[in-house]
Design an enzyme around this catalytic site. Structure first.
Site, PDB file in Angstrom:
ATOM      1  N   HIS A 174      -8.941  -8.537  -1.065  1.00 28.37           N
ATOM      2  CA  HIS A 174      -9.307  -7.729  -2.225  1.00 28.37           C
ATOM      3  C   HIS A 174      -9.776  -8.614  -3.386  1.00 28.37           C
ATOM      4  O   HIS A 174      -9.432  -9.798  -3.463  1.00 28.37           O
ATOM      5  CB  HIS A 174      -8.124  -6.866  -2.661  1.00 28.37           C
ATOM      6  CG  HIS A 174      -7.885  -5.707  -1.741  1.00 28.37           C
ATOM      7  ND1 HIS A 174      -7.157  -4.598  -2.102  1.00 28.37           N
ATOM      8  CD2 HIS A 174      -8.312  -5.476  -0.473  1.00 28.37           C
ATOM      9  CE1 HIS A 174      -7.143  -3.738  -1.091  1.00 28.37           C
ATOM     10  NE2 HIS A 174      -7.817  -4.254  -0.089  1.00 28.37           N
ATOM     11  N   GLU A 233      -8.932  -8.738  -6.486  1.00 29.27           N
ATOM     12  CA  GLU A 233      -7.879  -9.305  -7.347  1.00 29.27           C
ATOM     13  C   GLU A 233      -7.286 -10.566  -6.716  1.00 29.27           C
ATOM     14  O   GLU A 233      -7.084 -11.585  -7.384  1.00 29.27           O
ATOM     15  CB  GLU A 233      -6.751  -8.289  -7.570  1.00 29.27           C
ATOM     16  CG  GLU A 233      -7.182  -6.978  -8.186  1.00 29.27           C
ATOM     17  CD  GLU A 233      -7.579  -5.904  -7.180  1.00 29.27           C
ATOM     18  OE1 GLU A 233      -8.287  -6.244  -6.195  1.00 29.27           O
ATOM     19  OE2 GLU A 233      -7.217  -4.744  -7.371  1.00 29.27           O
ATOM     20  N   CYS A 263      -2.022  -6.111  -3.867  1.00 30.39           N
ATOM     21  CA  CYS A 263      -2.529  -6.933  -4.979  1.00 30.39           C
ATOM     22  C   CYS A 263      -1.556  -6.889  -6.156  1.00 30.39           C
ATOM     23  O   CYS A 263      -1.425  -7.879  -6.881  1.00 30.39           O
ATOM     24  CB  CYS A 263      -3.918  -6.458  -5.404  1.00 30.39           C
ATOM     25  SG  CYS A 263      -5.160  -6.916  -4.198  1.00 30.39           S
TER      26      CYS A 263
END
Ligand SMILES: Nc1ccn([C@H]2C[C@H](O)[C@@H](COP(=O)(O)O)O2)c(=O)n1
Length: 207
Positions: free
Chosen positions: A106, A108, A135
């Protein structure tokens, strides 16, 4: 009486609209149509997202420290060494191995791992979509103190509810970003424009 101090009339004459729809900027006074910090960092996150090969959702994240310095940028993509031409981008194979969710890192997570500072303690992360629970764990462990997000479209999902539960427990603030304008257009020709004159076509542009 002459004065070096700008009076109200001068300020109100920063931009004059011409009959053809173009405008003329007063280049003796400070610009007003510049990006504020929050719009700037969120825009960086959205620009980074454009690098993502995900056919459904491109997400970007930008981490900023207390000095307003960007210390990490990331977008959703396959892990290093896992070719994004070979790993699956589909999500129909819900219980099988051919599902992107098993592999995609992801935005993040990538932004945190890409950090160019020793750590991201007390930083703010700007992200297009509210972080998932995985995350949220990484954000919490990294010491980030604030999450600024654009969309909370998955608010009903358990992953998002779990994220908020963790953020609340850990004292991590989160807030939705309200951009000053709906769009920011990057026009590579803009640098060629005359200093004062903003062309008609830029009426669509928000900057
Ligand atoms: N906060 C988030 C949320 C999602 N992503 C990534 C993960 C996937 O690549 C994509 C979501 O795919 P979809 O379920 O919309 O097909 O976005 C992320 O990086 N950060």
């Amino acid at each position: 009486m002459t004065s070096n101090i700008m009076d109200r009339d001068t300020v109100s004459q920063r931009n004059a609209l011409l009959a053809d729809g173009s405008s003329v900027r007063n280049i003796e006074v400070k610009r007003e149509d510049y990006l504020d910090w929050c719009d700037y960092f969120m825009s960086i996150a959205f620009l980074a997202a454009k690098r993502s090969k995900d056919p459904c959702t491109q997400v970007g994240a930008c981490i900023v420290n207390d000095d307003k310095k960007i210390v990490g940028v990331g977008y959703n993509g396959m892990p290093l060494g896992c070719s994004d031409d070979e790993f699956p981008w589909g999500k129909k194979d819900r219980f099988g191995l051919n599902n992107k969710y098993l592999y995609v890192c992801h935005a993040e997570m990538n932004a945190i791992l890409n950090k160019n500072s020793s750590d991201v303690r007390n930083c703010t992360i700007y992200v297009a979509l509210f972080p998932c629970n995985e995350c949220a764990k990484i954000i919490t462990q990294s010491g980030i103190k604030e999450v600024v997000y654009m969309s909370d479209k998955n608010a009903h999902k358990v992953e998002t509810i779990a994220s908020k539960r963790m953020f609340d427990a850990a004292g991590i603030k989160y807030r939705q970003h309200k951009p000053k304008s709906k769009q920011i257009v990057i026009d590579f020709d803009e640098i060629e424009w005359s200093q004062e004159r903003t062309p008609v076509k830029s009426k669509k542009n928000l900057l």
